[in-house]
Design a protein around this motif. Sequence first.
Motif, mmCIF file in Angstrom:
data_model
loop_
_atom_site.group_PDB
_atom_site.id
_atom_site.type_symbol
_atom_site.label_atom_id
_atom_site.label_comp_id
_atom_site.label_asym_id
_atom_site.label_seq_id
_atom_site.Cartn_x
_atom_site.Cartn_y
_atom_site.Cartn_z
ATOM 1 N N ILE A 46 69.249 52.071 -27.340
ATOM 2 C CA ILE A 46 69.797 50.824 -27.899
ATOM 3 C C ILE A 46 70.327 49.927 -26.772
ATOM 4 C CG2 ILE A 46 72.158 51.663 -28.381
ATOM 5 C CD1 ILE A 46 71.873 50.193 -31.115
ATOM 6 N N LYS A 47 70.827 50.550 -25.711
ATOM 7 C CA LYS A 47 71.324 49.777 -24.566
ATOM 8 C C LYS A 47 70.148 49.198 -23.769
ATOM 9 C CE LYS A 47 73.722 50.693 -20.294
ATOM 10 N NZ LYS A 47 74.469 51.679 -19.521
ATOM 11 N N ILE A 48 69.088 49.983 -23.615
ATOM 12 C CA ILE A 48 67.914 49.492 -22.875
ATOM 13 C C ILE A 48 67.296 48.314 -23.626
ATOM 14 C CG2 ILE A 48 65.583 50.103 -22.099
ATOM 15 C CD1 ILE A 48 66.619 52.969 -21.679
ATOM 16 N N LEU A 197 64.343 52.693 -32.946
ATOM 17 C CA LEU A 197 65.450 51.790 -33.254
ATOM 18 C C LEU A 197 65.097 51.005 -34.504
ATOM 19 C CD1 LEU A 197 66.659 50.077 -29.975
ATOM 20 C CD2 LEU A 197 67.710 51.933 -31.232
ATOM 21 N N SER A 198 66.040 50.931 -35.433
ATOM 22 C CA SER A 198 65.739 50.160 -36.642
ATOM 23 C C SER A 198 66.110 48.705 -36.389
ATOM 24 C CB SER A 198 66.539 50.705 -37.823
ATOM 25 O OG SER A 198 67.897 50.410 -37.612
ATOM 26 N N ILE A 199 65.496 47.833 -37.178
ATOM 27 C CA ILE A 199 65.758 46.404 -37.018
ATOM 28 C C ILE A 199 67.242 46.115 -37.306
ATOM 29 C CG2 ILE A 199 65.090 45.684 -39.372
ATOM 30 C CD1 ILE A 199 64.026 43.872 -36.225
ATOM 31 N N GLN A 200 67.832 46.913 -38.230
ATOM 32 C CA GLN A 200 69.264 46.706 -38.541
ATOM 33 C C GLN A 200 70.125 47.001 -37.315
ATOM 34 O OE1 GLN A 200 67.162 48.311 -40.455
ATOM 35 N NE2 GLN A 200 67.648 48.124 -42.631
ATOM 36 N N GLN A 371 77.473 63.183 -21.981
ATOM 37 C CA GLN A 371 76.047 62.852 -21.936
ATOM 38 C C GLN A 371 75.571 62.320 -23.289
ATOM 39 O OE1 GLN A 371 73.261 66.162 -21.652
ATOM 40 N NE2 GLN A 371 71.966 64.945 -20.307
ATOM 41 N N TRP A 372 76.007 62.955 -24.373
ATOM 42 C CA TRP A 372 75.575 62.513 -25.703
ATOM 43 C C TRP A 372 76.060 61.082 -25.972
ATOM 44 C CZ3 TRP A 372 72.085 64.133 -29.089
ATOM 45 C CH2 TRP A 372 72.125 63.639 -30.395
ATOM 46 N N PHE A 373 77.300 60.796 -25.615
ATOM 47 C CA PHE A 373 77.823 59.433 -25.793
ATOM 48 C C PHE A 373 76.960 58.451 -25.000
ATOM 49 C CE2 PHE A 373 82.504 59.234 -27.371
ATOM 50 C CZ PHE A 373 82.202 60.092 -28.409
ATOM 51 N N MET A 374 76.700 58.795 -23.741
ATOM 52 C CA MET A 374 75.927 57.890 -22.883
ATOM 53 C C MET A 374 74.545 57.639 -23.479
ATOM 54 S SD MET A 374 76.973 56.433 -20.179
ATOM 55 C CE MET A 374 76.139 55.241 -19.157
ATOM 56 N N GLN A 375 73.964 58.697 -24.059
ATOM 57 C CA GLN A 375 72.611 58.572 -24.604
ATOM 58 C C GLN A 375 72.572 57.753 -25.896
ATOM 59 O OE1 GLN A 375 71.657 62.740 -24.878
ATOM 60 N NE2 GLN A 375 70.654 62.800 -22.881
ATOM 61 N N HIS A 376 73.751 57.458 -26.455
ATOM 62 C CA HIS A 376 73.752 56.740 -27.740
ATOM 63 C C HIS A 376 74.579 55.464 -27.775
ATOM 64 C CE1 HIS A 376 72.176 60.682 -28.784
ATOM 65 N NE2 HIS A 376 71.521 60.036 -29.722
ATOM 66 N N LEU A 377 75.466 55.276 -26.800
ATOM 67 C CA LEU A 377 76.348 54.097 -26.860
ATOM 68 C C LEU A 377 75.659 52.841 -26.334
ATOM 69 C CD1 LEU A 377 79.791 55.382 -25.483
ATOM 70 C CD2 LEU A 377 79.381 54.413 -27.756
ATOM 71 N N ILE A 378 75.801 51.742 -27.035
ATOM 72 C CA ILE A 378 75.288 50.472 -26.509
ATOM 73 C C ILE A 378 76.177 49.991 -25.359
ATOM 74 C CG2 ILE A 378 76.517 48.991 -28.194
ATOM 75 C CD1 ILE A 378 73.713 47.355 -28.031
ATOM 76 N N ASP A 379 77.456 50.386 -25.382
ATOM 77 C CA ASP A 379 78.338 49.973 -24.283
ATOM 78 C C ASP A 379 78.517 51.096 -23.260
ATOM 79 O OD1 ASP A 379 80.244 51.743 -25.367
ATOM 80 O OD2 ASP A 379 81.432 50.168 -26.294
#
Length: 472
Positions: A46-48, A197-200, A371-379
């Motif tokens: 989501i960040k990429i 990634l969903s459009i939402q 690591q899990w946070f990093m792999q999922h956080l937009i920030d």
Amino acid sequence: MQLIWFRQDLRLHDHTALWHATQAGPTIAVVFISPKQWQLHDDAPIKIDFYLRQLAQLQQQLQQLNIPLIIRHIGLWQEIAADLQNIAQQLKITALHANIECDYNERQRDAEVRQLLEQANIQVNYYHDRTLFPLGSIRNQSGQPYQVFGAFKKKCYEHLSLSLPRCYPTFEAQQALTAHPLWQTQLELQPFCPQGLSIQQIELWPIGEAQAFALLDTFIEAGLSHYAEDRDVPAMHGTSKIGAYLNIGILSIRQCLHALFRSQQGHFHIEGRGQQTWLDELLWREFYQHILFDHPRLSQHQPFQLKTARIQWRDAPEDLHAWQQGLTGIPIVDAGMRQLLATGWMHNRVRMICAMFLSKNLLLDWRLGEQWFMQHLIDGDLAANNGGWQWCASTGTDAVPYFRIFNPISQSQKFDPQGDYLRQWLPELAHLDAKHIHQPYAKKQEIELNYPLPIVDLKSSRLRAIEIFKAL
Ligand SMILES: Cc1cc2nc3c(=O)[nH]c(=O)nc-3n(C[C@H](O)[C@H](O)[C@H](O)COP(=O)(O)OP(=O)(O)OC[C@H]3O[C@@H](n4cnc5c(N)ncnc54)[C@H](O)[C@@H]3O)c2cc1C
């Protein structure tokens, strides 16, 4: 000819390196797209996606200023130095300009670039831009870096009361440059757009400097005065949500500071708890960036307090999986973890609860959670994420004392008293009333719910963690 290298600073306004490049002469821009490197750094899809969407917009805006953008697709960062040298030779570049980043790999990359380009007589200029104060400049009386936030903050306040760091002015479009094959590439979003990634999810995070300013302004106008109280209530929109914009540099930290002090005509004067608390949060960000800069081992999976490297963390993949998927049977933890999966963001109070639950109650290595946070956080940001995790795991600088372990149920009752946040993310518990929703199996284990039983006993696991830390 000047070359500006965009990294985690995708904006036109108040951009230190861009300003200096454009003032020095005709400017060309370059950016490196490196999915392999992003993967190594655990950057979230989501960040990429957010980064690439912003980059596409930046490319168009640069075109209006007649600044061509060269887009280079590479594997790992080791390729950058030679590639930049090649570009510089082809375009007769005399100076490179870029903003400093505090992480270890980034600094190594930049040192290699400097060495190679300077050998070729190309000037290399790195600028402090990502923090309010130059990295390495906030020191105690013995000239050492601060290790405690309170003292660091006091020093920052002293500096701010003398003067607020200035924003750079806007600049005019330059004369159009003769076209060159190197900048013919239009950014192709499709091949890099992450799957799943969903459009939402994407619509939750609109890109653009104007959008980021609107978010900041709305928060300063409507949210700041209640921030001290509302920021801990996960069911409310009580925080600014600017982290994602700050981290890839759509907003600068100076712009945030000036927005905060606008009502005082740019003077450092604290009015009210909301303003004070938000400034302190910006300074926590500053603190962790300075800490990472001064202690490069933190970028290499080391704890700040070295003695905590001796902790024997549990090896329990099933517990880790339950935590990751929001299936631990502890509603506030599960709600937070599901918010993260659904939106790429989690409320700060809930981040603390989830991180402490993983590292203390489950006694799982905080690095797995980081690591899990990093792999999922937009920030996702190495400095803040590492700082947050090491704070919660009591392994970090100025971390929470090991015996102060949050009880997730009391935290839930205190900060989500009506259970509104829990109902939003745990539809299977939505019918429960405010008394039962925090601890659905408290009384009757046989109650029929499509929701797991707690995977750990909170009381005994708390004592286990305290014993292990005490033994250190
Ligand atoms: C375990 C854990 C992991 C975290 N991981 C990250 C991360 O990867 N990236 C990240 O930016 N923040 C991280 N934080 C800090 C904080 O949770 C987020 O910055 C905040 O929730 C972002 O929401 P906001 O933009 O609405 O923040 P606001 O509350 O409006 O604060 C404004 C800004 O101040 C900074 N800030 C606020 N709180 C903190 C803090 N405790 N530490 C450092 N900076 C702070 C952020 O830049 C934030 O955007 C983490 C915290 C914890 C406990």
